[in-house]
Design a protein around this motif. Structure first.
Motif, PDB file in Angstrom:
ATOM      1  N   ASP A 162      10.336  -7.900  87.656  1.00 54.39           N
ATOM      2  CA  ASP A 162      11.007  -9.189  87.480  1.00 54.39           C
ATOM      3  C   ASP A 162      12.447  -8.883  87.089  1.00 54.39           C
ATOM      4  N   LYS A 180       8.241 -10.631  91.087  1.00 57.06           N
ATOM      5  CA  LYS A 180       8.569 -12.009  90.709  1.00 57.06           C
ATOM      6  C   LYS A 180      10.005 -12.306  91.136  1.00 57.06           C
ATOM      7  N   LEU A 209       5.377 -13.483  93.482  1.00 52.86           N
ATOM      8  CA  LEU A 209       5.396 -14.702  92.673  1.00 52.86           C
ATOM      9  C   LEU A 209       6.782 -15.331  92.768  1.00 52.86           C
ATOM     10  N   SER A 242       8.920 -18.351  82.521  1.00 52.55           N
ATOM     11  CA  SER A 242       8.748 -17.499  83.706  1.00 52.55           C
ATOM     12  C   SER A 242       8.122 -16.160  83.326  1.00 52.55           C
ATOM     13  N   VAL A 246       4.424 -14.415  84.637  1.00 53.93           N
ATOM     14  CA  VAL A 246       4.139 -13.016  84.978  1.00 53.93           C
ATOM     15  C   VAL A 246       2.970 -12.493  84.140  1.00 53.93           C
TER      16      VAL A 246
END
Length: 297
Positions: A162, A180, A209, A242, A246
């Motif tokens: 991410d 992500k 994602l 967010s 995850v």
């Protein structure tokens, strides 16, 4: 074992106001410090799920001990930070009834010697473990961190990313377990979400994602594309939602959930955080799990 890595963590200073007048003197109604950083947020939500995990990254200066003190309240987190000379940054979060305003510091410089010390921590990561790299990565260690991702992949470690678009693109050949993305990635690459999801899966990413504020979230996998519309709720604090997404996805994955269940856990965790004063608790996430509606496209 799950390892999260935040190379630029922050001691977050939250100040709440009835209203804020910029350019004026303001007096807060409440102030709190919290241990911040995207990977650390993932660790805290996993802790709330009662999943043992370890935090990697860099801490230093007068803020280090105060930061570690805040992690003592999470029994399932083992801090494995590397000590550095410069101060861990302090980010200021200003909140009133209408807005959330973040004043984020650049953060410390990481020397070559400090990064080599960090790499010794990685020798305890083995095949089948999960390594989560989240948040801003300082320019001086970006190339080294990308090399680390490839080295861990060669040892069959499951990688979760991410991070910014440049790091993601340079790590796709490592075939991460979860990537992500948000609109920042799409804007940086000038591609549609559908194109990115398809491209990543074709390149060997297991799950993609997507989430962005006030928009539906999506999960791409080899055989499914899933969508979850936002549920109307009383937003209390969007910070960490967010990261909770995850963490919920990882929780579902390590439990052996299928992609739909995994995506439901991800969205339940994200929603629980947005409806709480802190990162979502296990009870709150489980209460919300059955309210999550997943659409298969």
């Amino acid at each position: 074992m799950i390892y999260t890595c935040t190379t630029n963590p922050s001691l977050d200073y939250y100040m709440t106001f009835d209203s804020i007048c910029f350019g004026c003197n303001n007096r807060s109604e409440m102030e709190i410090f919290e241990a911040g950083g995207k990977g650390v947020n993932v660790s805290i939500v996993l802790n709330n799920f009662q999943i043992p995990n370890s935090c990697l990254g860099f801490l230093g200066g007068f803020t280090k001990e105060h930061y570690l003190k805040h992690l003592e309240g999470f029994p399932n987190i083992q801090p494995l930070f590397t000590t550095i000379k410069e101060n861990t940054r302090i980010n200021v979060k200003l909140m009133d009834s209408s807005y959330e305003t973040s004043l984020n510091a650049k953060g410390p410089f990481i020397s070559k010697e400090e990064f080599e010390k960090f790499k010794t921590r990685l020798t305890k990561i083995y095949s089948g473990d999960v390594f989560v790299l989240s948040g801003n990565i300082q320019d001086e260690i970006k190339d080294d961190m990308i090399s680390v991702i490839h080295e861990l992949t060669e040892d069959d470690v499951k990688i979760v990313l991410d991070v910014d678009a440049d790091v993601i693109d340079r790590c796709l050949d490592a075939k991460p377990f979860i990537v992500k993305i948000n609109d920042n990635y799409l804007n940086a690459t000038d591609k549609t979400l559908e194109d990115v999801g398809k491209e990543f899966i074709e390149k060997g990413v297991k799950y993609v994602l997507y989430s962005n504020a006030n928009k539906p979230s999506y999960l791409f996998s080899t055989d499914k594309v899933l969508k979850c519309n936002n549920i109307e709720n009383n937003l209390i604090n969007s910070t960490g939602s967010s990261d909770s997404l995850v963490a919920g996805a990882i929780y579902g994955a390590v439990r052996g959930a299928d992609s739909i269940e995994m995506f439901k856990y991800a969205n339940a965790a994200s929603l629980a955080t947005s409806m709480s004063n802190d990162l979502g608790s296990k009870d709150k996430i489980e209460d919300l799990y059955d309210t999550i509606q997943i659409e298969e496209l």
